[in-house]
Design an enzyme around this catalytic site. Structure first.
Site, PDB file in Angstrom:
ATOM      1  N   SER A 284      42.739  29.603  43.308  1.00 47.55           N
ATOM      2  CA  SER A 284      43.499  31.011  43.904  1.00 47.55           C
ATOM      3  C   SER A 284      43.358  31.967  43.032  1.00 47.55           C
ATOM      4  O   SER A 284      43.186  31.882  41.757  1.00 47.55           O
ATOM      5  CB  SER A 284      44.849  30.618  44.492  1.00 47.55           C
ATOM      6  OG  SER A 284      44.852  29.616  45.199  1.00 47.55           O
TER       7      SER A 284
ATOM      8  N   HIS B 215      42.263  30.092  47.211  1.00 48.97           N
ATOM      9  CA  HIS B 215      40.974  29.447  47.790  1.00 48.97           C
ATOM     10  C   HIS B 215      41.141  27.942  47.783  1.00 48.97           C
ATOM     11  O   HIS B 215      41.150  27.181  47.051  1.00 48.97           O
ATOM     12  CB  HIS B 215      39.944  29.700  46.307  1.00 48.97           C
ATOM     13  CG  HIS B 215      39.492  31.204  45.891  1.00 48.97           C
ATOM     14  ND1 HIS B 215      39.579  31.337  44.557  1.00 48.97           N
ATOM     15  CD2 HIS B 215      39.843  32.211  46.458  1.00 48.97           C
ATOM     16  CE1 HIS B 215      39.570  32.589  44.294  1.00 48.97           C
ATOM     17  NE2 HIS B 215      39.658  33.186  45.698  1.00 48.97           N
TER      18      HIS B 215
ATOM     19  N   VAL C  18      47.382  27.485  42.253  1.00 48.50           N
ATOM     20  CA  VAL C  18      47.547  26.192  41.628  1.00 48.50           C
ATOM     21  C   VAL C  18      47.474  26.406  40.010  1.00 48.50           C
ATOM     22  O   VAL C  18      46.756  27.004  39.748  1.00 48.50           O
ATOM     23  CB  VAL C  18      46.390  25.139  42.072  1.00 48.50           C
ATOM     24  CG1 VAL C  18      46.220  23.914  41.389  1.00 48.50           C
ATOM     25  CG2 VAL C  18      46.401  25.011  43.582  1.00 48.50           C
TER      26      VAL C  18
ATOM     27  N   ASN D  17      44.348  30.481  38.405  1.00 51.22           N
ATOM     28  CA  ASN D  17      44.265  29.270  37.962  1.00 51.22           C
ATOM     29  C   ASN D  17      44.030  28.968  36.647  1.00 51.22           C
ATOM     30  O   ASN D  17      44.002  27.656  35.995  1.00 51.22           O
ATOM     31  CB  ASN D  17      43.148  28.521  38.667  1.00 51.22           C
ATOM     32  CG  ASN D  17      43.302  28.556  40.139  1.00 51.22           C
ATOM     33  OD1 ASN D  17      42.668  29.263  40.755  1.00 51.22           O
ATOM     34  ND2 ASN D  17      44.530  28.213  40.835  1.00 51.22           N
TER      35      ASN D  17
ATOM     36  N   GLU E 208      37.446  31.925  49.670  1.00 52.79           N
ATOM     37  CA  GLU E 208      38.028  33.029  50.197  1.00 52.79           C
ATOM     38  C   GLU E 208      38.774  32.131  51.635  1.00 52.79           C
ATOM     39  O   GLU E 208      37.994  31.818  52.338  1.00 52.79           O
ATOM     40  CB  GLU E 208      37.467  34.178  50.668  1.00 52.79           C
ATOM     41  CG  GLU E 208      37.036  35.068  49.378  1.00 52.79           C
ATOM     42  CD  GLU E 208      38.079  35.677  48.695  1.00 52.79           C
ATOM     43  OE1 GLU E 208      38.635  36.372  49.501  1.00 52.79           O
ATOM     44  OE2 GLU E 208      37.993  35.604  47.411  1.00 52.79           O
TER      45      GLU E 208
END
Length: 696
Positions: A180, A202, A249, A423, A633
Site C-alpha cells: 500500500s 494495493h 502492511v 510498506n 491500485e
C-alpha cells in the site's frame, strides 16, 4: 493408543449467543441510499442499526464472496465445498481459531456484541429477501451469526496477515497481504494551509478475503466514509469531517516459530524432556458424491504453542502474539468515532490491531505515522533472528510480554510537514529523517534496503513548492519510474556506443521514452523486460548496481551500472524477450497492458512498484494477447480537511463482485484516465445521485 479428547471443528451453536435476526428492534428505522457507483450510504438511528445496514449492504454487493469467507472462517469450507479447502480448515482448527473466536465474541462489550449480531442479521435479512441472487452453493452457510463475523476477523488478522500457513511453515518472507501507499501532509506543507490525507492500498484484484468495499456509515456518534475488506463490519480506511486514517502492511514480527529438539516421549526444554500435550481434532470433507468424510488428526502442542511438521522435516512450535487481545474490530470502530487527536490516540493506544502502519491526519493540523502492531518483547536478537525459527529447547527464547504503544516507532507532526509509508521500514517515514533505528530494539524492523517505490514516495512529497490539492492528486497518479531515472542515463550511452545495430536501435527507443508507464509509451515494455533481467526477484536484487542501497544515502541508492558488458548483454536478451512476449520491441504499453473486466477493456497505465513507480500495477502474464492487473491500485481516497472538505476517490475494480452487477467495472474508465470520483459525504449530495433505496 492413548485416550484422546475429541474437539469438534465446528463452531457449535452452544458456543455462541443466539443470532440476531433481521427483525431485531434495535436495528429498525434505517435506510441505505445506494449511489450511482453502488456505494451504500447507511443512515441509522442506533449504533446497532449502522451495523445492520452495513451487513445488508455487503450481502447485496458481495453476497457470494461474503458467505464463502464466513464458511472458510468457520473452518467448515471443506465440509461445504470439498477437499480444496481441507488444508485451510486444518490450519484454523489446529490453531484453535473456532474456539478462540467464540471466546473473543463473548468478551466483547454487550453493545459491541449486539453490533456484531446486527451486522450478521443484516446479512441474513438480505439473503432472506433475495435468496435467488445468491449462488446456491453458499446458501448452506446461512444463517450468519455474530461469532462468524468475529471468526472472519480473527482468521484474517492473525492467521493470514500475521501467521499464514505459508509464512510459518514454508517461507518466513512470504507476503500474501500485498502492499500500500499512504501520505499525510500537514498545513505547513500544503498550499491551502489544510491537512491532506491519501489512502491507497494495493491488493489482489481477484475476489478474495482481501477484496475492498467502499461505504459511508452514519448514525449516533459516527459519520465515516471509507473502505474495508469484505466481511469486516468496520472501516479500516476512513475519514470524517475532522480526521482520517489509513493503513499499510508493515513487517512487524507478530509470531515466533520454535525449532523443537525431539526426545523420547516428547521434546527437550531447559535440559528436561517434556511430553507433548495431544488433542484429537477433526473436520469433515465433502466428497465428489456428496457424502461427508470425517478427517481426524492429533494436534500436539508444546510450552510455546501448537506443533507442526515443516515440508523439510523439522518440527516447529508456533506462538502468535495478541491471542489474548480480542478488540481489533472495536478498536477500528473507536478510531472511526474519534473527533480529534486525543480521542484517536486513546483508541490506537489499546494496540489491539495486530499489525499495519497507521497514517493519520486531522483538521487541527496533526499528522502521524505509527509502526503499529502487537510485537513480542525479546531479550536480544535482530529482525533476521526472530523472523526465522529460533531454538525451542530453552526458555531464553520464550517471550511472555509484548511492547506497548509508547515503545512503537512513530512520527507526530514532523518539521518536514509530511509523513509517508509505502510498506518500507519506519525509519524514513519523513524526510529529513526523524527516527533513529539505534534507539529501538534491532528486531523492530530491518534497517533496509528501502524500496524504490518508497523512495519515490518521499521524493514526491519533499520536492517542489507547497502542495495544492491538485498537486496532491497529480503526484498520486505519476507513473514515472525512479529506477529508469537512475539507470537509463548510463545504459543509453553504452548502447549508443555499441557496434550492434540492435542495441543502437534499443538505445534510441529508450532515449525517446520519458520513463513513465503510460498507454502510448513505446520504450516502457523494453525497459521493464531489461529491468527484470538486471534486478531479478521482482526487481529487488541489487548485485548488478554499482552502488547498492545505503542507510547513509537512503534516497539516492541503489544506483549505477556495475558491469557495462553484462548490462548490454542483458539489453540484447531483453530485446529478444520483449519481441517474443509482446510481438514487437516498440509496442505501445497500453496495447499490451489492459484494464479489462467484463465488457470493459481499456488501455492501462502504471507499473511494478519495485521499479520505483508510485502508481503501482502488478501486471499478470500474457493471455489472449494482453495482460491485466493481478494486484495494485484498489481503493484510493484523497482528502483535504478544508471548509468545505475536498474528497475524491476510486475503487478500481468497482464496488460489487456479484454476477451481473453493473458496478463490477464501472470505474475502470476513471482508472484509465487517471481521474477520480467526487466522494459524496453530505446527505444532500448523496440524494442527488441515488440509484436505489433500501429501508430496514
Amino acid at each position: 493408543m492413548r485416550n484422546l479428547v475429541i474437539v469438534s471443528a465446528v463452531i457449535a451453536a452452544g458456543l455462541a449467543a443466539p443470532a440476531a435476526t433481521s427483525k431485531t428492534p434495535v436495528a429498525k428505522g434505517g435506510e441505505i441510499l445506494w449511489d450511482s457507483f453502488g456505494v451504500p450510504h447507511v443512515y441509522a438511528k442506533t449504533e446497532a442499526g449502522i451495523f445492520h445496514g452495513f451487513g445488508y449492504a455487503q450481502a447485496q454487493s458481495h453476497g457470494n464472496l461474503l458467505l464463502h469467507l464466513y464458511g472458510e472462517a468457520r473452518a467448515r469450507a471443506a465440509e461445504y465445498w470439498g477437499d480444496k479447502y481441507a488444508a485451510s480448515d486444518k490450519w484454523l482448527i489446529a490453531n484453535d481459531v473456532p474456539e478462540r473466536s467464540a471466546r473473543w465474541y463473548a468478551q466483547q462489550t454487550p453493545q459491541f456484541r449486539a453490533d456484531l449480531d446486527a451486522f450478521a442479521a443484516g446479512i441474513n435479512a438480505y439473503a432472506e429477501a433475495h435468496r435467488e441472487t445468491l449462488d446456491p452453493t453458499v446458501l448452506q452457510v446461512l444463517p450468519i451469526r455474530g461469532v462468524d463475523v468475529m471468526a472472519h476477523a480473527h482468521r484474517l488478522m492473525n492467521y493470514v496477515y500475521i501467521a499464514s500457513e505459508q509464512k510459518v511453515l514454508a517461507n518466513p518472507e512470504a507476503n500474501e497481504a500485498g502492499g500500500s501507499n499512504a501520505w499525510a501532509v500537514a498545513p505547513s506543507r500544503s498550499a491551502s494551509g489544510k491537512t491532506l490525507l491519501l489512502a491507497n492500498p494495493h491488493l489482489p484484484w481477484s475476489p478474495s478475503l482481501l477484496t475492498y468495499y467502499e461505504a459511508h456509515l452514519n448514525g449516533p456518534g459516527l459519520s465515516l466514509y471509507g473502505a474495508t475488506q469484505v466481511g469486516l463490519p468496520i472501516l479500516r480506511f476512513g475519514f470524517n469531517d475532522q480526521l482520517g486514517f489509513t493503513n499499510t502492511v508493515n513487517t512487524i514480527l507478530g509470531f515466533t516459530a520454535y525449532n523443537l529438539k525431539l526426545a523420547d516421549g516428547g521434546y527437550s526444554f531447559d535440559g528436561k524432556t517434556l511430553p507433548f500435550k495431544t488433542v484429537g481434532k477433526s473436520f469433515k470433507v465433502r466428497q465428489p458424491d456428496g457424502t461427508l468424510k470425517t478427517v481426524a488428526f492429533e494436534q500436539r502442542s508444546s510450552v510455546q504453542g501448537p506443533v507442526f511438521a515443516t515440508p523439510d522435516g523439522r518440527t516447529i512450535a508456533l506462538k502468535v502474539a495478541g491471542l489474548d487481545r480480542p478488540g481489533v474490530l472495536s478498536q477500528y470502530y473507536e478510531m472511526g468515532r474519534a473527533r480529534d487527536w486525543a480521542q484517536f490516540q486513546t483508541a490506537v493506544r489499546r494496540v489491539q490491531v495486530p499489525m499495519f502502519n497507521i497514517v493519520y491526519g486531522d483538521r487541527a493540523g496533526h499528522i502521524l505515522y505509527l509502526d503499529n502492531g502487537i510485537l513480542p518483547k525479546h531479550p536480544d536478537g535482530d529482525f533476521r533472528t526472530w523472523s526465522r525459527p529460533v531454538a525451542g529447547d530453552t526458555s531464553k527464547t520464550l517471550w511472555t510480554e509484548v511492547h506497548g504503544y509508547d515503545d512503537l516507532p512513530k512520527v507526530l507532526d514532523p518539521a518536514s510537514g509530511f509523513v509517508q509509508n509505502a510498506n518500507d521500514p519506519p525509519w524514513v517515514s519523513t524526510w529529513p529523517q526523524v527516527l533513529d533505528p539505534a534507539k529501538f530494539p534491532a528486531y523492530v524492523a530491518v534497517r533496509g534496503p528501502m524500496s524504490q517505490r518508497a523512495q519515490m514516495s518521499v521524493k514526491l512529497l519533499a520536492e517542489g513548492p507547497k502542495i495544492s490539492f491538485d498537486d496532491f492528486v497529480a503526484k498520486k497518479v505519476t507513473t514515472r519510474s525512479l529506477m529508469a531515472d537512475r539507470l537509463l542515463p548510463e545504459l543509453v550511452p553504452l548502447a549508443e556506443a555499441s557496434d550492434d545495430p540492435e542495441l543502437k536501435s534499443a538505445a534510441a527507443l529508450l532515449k525517446g521514452w520519458d520513463h513513465r508507464f503510460e498507454p502510448d509509451a513505446r520504450g516502457a515494455l523494453l525497459f521493464e523486460t531489461w529491468a527484470l533481467l538486471f534486478s531479478p526477484t521482482n526487481f529487488t536484487t541489487l548485485k548488478n548496481y554499482r552502488e547498492t542501497w545505503s542507510a547513509e544515502r537512503p534516497l539516492e541508492t541503489p544506483t549505477g551500472l556495475k558491469d557495462p558488458a553484462a548490462v548490454l548483454a542483458m539489453l540484447k536478451a531483453a530485446v529478444a524477450k520483449t519481441r517474443t512476449l509482446y510481438g514487437a520491441v516498440d509496442r505501445p504499453f497500453g496495447e499490451v497492458s489492459r484494464f479489462h473486466l467484463g465488457a470493459v477493456d481499456l488501455p492501462g497505465n502504471g507499473g511494478f512498484g519495485n521499479t520505483g513507480v508510485f502508481r503501482t500495477m502488478t501486471w499478470g502474464p500474457m493471455k489472449n494477447g494482453q495482460r491485466t492487473p493481478v494486484h495494485g491500485e484498489t481503493w484510493v481516497s484523497m482528502v483535504e480537511f478544508g471548509t468545505p472538505m475536498k474528497a475524491v476517490g476510486l475503487m478500481s475494480y468497482g464496488n460489487s463482485s456479484q454476477p451481473g452487477s453493473k458496478h463490477e467495472s464501472d470505474q475502470l474508465s476513471y482508472l484509465a484516465n487517471k481521474t477520480f470520483r467526487t466522494l459524496w459525504t453530505m446527505r444532500g449530495e448523496v440524494e442527488k445521485h441515488v440509484e436505489e433505496t433500501t429501508k430496514f
